[in-house]
Design a protein around this motif. Structure first.
Motif, PDB file in Angstrom:
ATOM      1  N   PRO A 174       0.844  -1.203   0.000  1.00  0.00           N
ATOM      2  CA  PRO A 174       0.000   0.000   0.000  1.00  0.00           C
ATOM      3  C   PRO A 174       0.877   1.249   0.000  1.00  0.00           C
ATOM      4  N   ALA A 175       0.350   2.346  -0.559  1.00  0.00           N
ATOM      5  CA  ALA A 175       1.111   3.598  -0.593  1.00  0.00           C
ATOM      6  C   ALA A 175       1.425   4.074   0.822  1.00  0.00           C
ATOM      7  N   THR A 176       0.620   3.646   1.800  1.00  0.00           N
ATOM      8  CA  THR A 176       0.831   4.062   3.178  1.00  0.00           C
ATOM      9  C   THR A 176       1.379   2.910   4.003  1.00  0.00           C
ATOM     10  N   VAL A 212       2.376   3.492   7.560  1.00  0.00           N
ATOM     11  CA  VAL A 212       1.282   3.737   8.507  1.00  0.00           C
ATOM     12  C   VAL A 212       0.589   2.427   8.865  1.00  0.00           C
ATOM     13  N   VAL A 213       0.454   1.532   7.869  1.00  0.00           N
ATOM     14  CA  VAL A 213      -0.154   0.230   8.152  1.00  0.00           C
ATOM     15  C   VAL A 213       0.714  -0.526   9.165  1.00  0.00           C
ATOM     16  N   SER A 246       2.738   0.806  11.355  1.00  0.00           N
ATOM     17  CA  SER A 246       2.580   1.471  12.657  1.00  0.00           C
ATOM     18  C   SER A 246       1.287   1.053  13.332  1.00  0.00           C
ATOM     19  N   ALA A 247       0.219   0.961  12.536  1.00  0.00           N
ATOM     20  CA  ALA A 247      -1.070   0.575  13.121  1.00  0.00           C
ATOM     21  C   ALA A 247      -0.983  -0.845  13.679  1.00  0.00           C
ATOM     22  N   ILE A 255       6.596   5.860  20.419  1.00  0.00           N
ATOM     23  CA  ILE A 255       7.118   7.050  19.734  1.00  0.00           C
ATOM     24  C   ILE A 255       8.536   6.805  19.204  1.00  0.00           C
ATOM     25  N   LEU A 300       8.375   4.348  16.153  1.00  0.00           N
ATOM     26  CA  LEU A 300       7.833   4.907  14.917  1.00  0.00           C
ATOM     27  C   LEU A 300       8.746   5.990  14.362  1.00  0.00           C
ATOM     28  N   GLU A 311      11.212   9.504   0.352  1.00  0.00           N
ATOM     29  CA  GLU A 311      10.128  10.459   0.073  1.00  0.00           C
ATOM     30  C   GLU A 311       8.842   9.714  -0.215  1.00  0.00           C
ATOM     31  N   SER A 312       8.626   8.634   0.520  1.00  0.00           N
ATOM     32  CA  SER A 312       7.424   7.830   0.331  1.00  0.00           C
ATOM     33  C   SER A 312       7.175   7.030   1.591  1.00  0.00           C
ATOM     34  N   LEU A 313       5.902   6.709   1.820  1.00  0.00           N
ATOM     35  CA  LEU A 313       5.562   5.869   2.963  1.00  0.00           C
ATOM     36  C   LEU A 313       5.463   4.404   2.560  1.00  0.00           C
ATOM     37  N   GLU A 370       9.237   1.434  -1.707  1.00  0.00           N
ATOM     38  CA  GLU A 370      10.005   2.631  -2.064  1.00  0.00           C
ATOM     39  C   GLU A 370      11.122   2.865  -1.048  1.00  0.00           C
TER      40      GLU A 370
END
Lengths: 310, 209
Positions: free
Chosen positions: A102-104, A107-108, A110-111, A148, A151, A162-164, A168
């Protein structure tokens, strides 16, 4: 897997890697334990040991407590195992070889790490018993402290890319790995990774000083599943560390997926060995160190990564 | 994001009809799963008898909403919602348990006060919001490149609204540092890792120690 590959194939692949990884962690744990203790390394016994232990747990009797929360107790190991699978599914074996990109991705990931504290708290709270509950509260303090720095250490790897997206992040390490570019990153990640998967010196919620804490009341299949899920989380943390800091599939001579495996296993050995070489620390000390030392270091790491980028 | 290559996007658009139908069916099924799940777990928050269970039901409800956001193409917002709610619900559960003198939060208790008012307010709010959702004139404009959503959000946050968000960010950071300073070692109630002790009532009195 190509993005078009069937989700079933991807799920089976991630499940298979997790199964092998859990077995590998159990074997590694025994090998390192034997080496550290100076005991003879008997290959046959070490390879069969985890299987024997698992078989014993499979036939062990189920045990309950008074007025426990049955759904929560049953859900916790499954949740932790699922979170490990989510985290592992994000790790690319090659530019096109990943279960999910996924582009994120960051974040996935981290979740998934954030939900580990829900799984552990649920596991300690559901039995309605003293030691598990203590373990649950301990992990809550531990998790809120490590979240904290963990992450931030991972986030710094997203800056050069430059991408999550995890793919990348690995692609951006073609010329120079993040372990060189951000020397603070990997040590921070590994220290806090031990806390995430509550392993070795940071096995505070399930520690022996709490009579195994959140798993004190587990027996049989539930105990087996919880131990497997813990090991799976360690595998996921090691694999993500290899992708985020050790350049994932980049490397000379060998094909990309082999490099990912080699680097992941190397980190796994470091993490498992930490459990045999370092003493467990107190939760109070860990919380203070996390807030007063690890977070500033992680912030410094992000600032340096940003300054290099500018 | 960086992974956005026009060729890949075009390929995805021009994929066979059969795949598209399966995908839209899957998306529909997931939407209903998340939507019904969110409402049911939201209902359970008020019908369960323990604060910890209520917090976890609320977390499940929020996770469903996060899933719907991801389905809508707001991938970043959805995942961040799920990420943030995990920590918040855990802290909420622990704080509620601490205040209630109910060590494990397992003692049965009612989760609502003023039942009739609460039910009326809940049903009323749901009807008003659902009615708004039905009658409102939403733009019918599918996003052609949902993979750019995260970048657009970043430009929105750090472009036009940068001052607002940076101000809020600095304020939050100051709050965090203050909170850590209060809770850290050598606070007014002694070392943080040695257990706290209330200060004596009179400045010089040592009677309570």
């Amino acid at each position: 897997m190509r993005p078009d590959a069937s989700p079933l194939v991807a799920a089976l692949a991630v499940g298979g890697v997790l199964l092998v990884g859990v077995y590998l962690v159990a074997v590694l744990d025994r090998v390192v334990g034997a080496v550290v203790a100076g005991a003879p390394v008997r290959v046959g016994g070490l390879l069969a040991g985890p299987v024997r232990a698992a078989a014993l747990l499979l036939v062990q009797r189920y045990r309950g407590t008074e007025r426990f929360d049955a759904p929560g107790w049953a859900l916790a190991p499954a949740l932790l195992l699922g979170l490990a699978a989510v985290a592992l599914g994000l790790v690319p074996l090659g530019p096109d070889l990943v279960a999910a990109d996924p582009a994120t991705g960051f974040v996935v990931f981290s979740a998934a790490i954030a939900f580990v504290m829900i799984a552990v708290f649920l596991h300690g709270w559901s039995p309605n018993a003293v030691f598990p509950l203590h373990g649950a509260y301990r992990y809550a303090a531990q998790a809120l402290s490590f979240q904290i720095p963990f992450l931030l250490a991972m986030l710094a790897t997203a800056l050069p890319a430059e991408s999550l997206s995890i793919v990348e992040i690995v692609r951006a390490q073609a010329s120079i790995w993040n372990v060189v570019r951000q020397p603070l990153g990997l040590p921070l990640y590994l220290v806090v990774g031990l806390a995430v998967s509550f392993w070795g010196p940071l096995n505070l919620p399930d520690g022996a000083d709490l009579a195994e804490g959140t798993s004190a009341e587990d027996a049989g299949v539930a105990r087996l599943l919880w131990q497997a899920a813990r090991a799976a989380m360690l595998v996921a943390v090691a694999a993500m560390g290899a992708a985020g800091f050790l350049g994932g599939w980049w490397g000379p001579w060998l094909p990309g997926p082999v490099w990912v495996l080699v680097k992941s296993v190397a980190l796994l050995v470091v993490l498992v060995a930490a459990g045999h070489l370092l003493a467990r620390i107190r939760i109070e000390r860990f919380v203070v160190v996390a807030w007063a030392v690890l977070i500033p270091l992680a912030l410094l790491n992000v600032f340096i990564a940003g300054a290099v980028l500018l | 994001m960086g992974g956005a290559d026009p060729a890949g996007a075009a390929e995805r658009v021009h994929r066979g009809g059969g795949v598209a139908v399966t995908e839209s069916l899957l998306v529909d099924a997931l939407f209903w799963l998340f939507a019904v799940g969110s409402v049911l777990t939201g209902y359970r928050v008020f019908r369960t008898d323990s604060m910890v269970r209520a917090a976890f039901y609320l977390l499940a409800s929020f996770a469903g909403v996060g899933g719907i956001l991801v389905l809508l193409g707001a991938e970043f917002l959805g995942m961040v919602l799920i990420l943030m709610m995990a920590g918040e619900m855990l802290v909420m559960a622990i704080v509620m348990v601490m205040y209630m003198m109910n060590p494990a939060g397992l003692n049965p208790m009612w989760m609502v006060h003023q039942h009739r008012v609460a039910v009326a307010a809940g049903v009323g709010a749901f009807l008003v919001l659902a009615g708004l959702a039905l009658v409102a004139d939403f733009p019918d404009r599918p996003n052609p490149r949902p993979e750019m959503a995260t970048e657009q959000l970043g430009i929105e946050l750090l472009g036009d609204s940068m001052l607002v968000f940076q101000t809020a960010g600095v304020a939050l950071l100051a709050t965090m540092i203050g909170a850590v300073a209060i809770a850290s070692r050598r606070g007014r109630y002694g070392e943080a890792d040695e257990g706290s002790q209330e200060p004596p009532l009179a400045p010089e009195s040592d009677a309570r120690r």
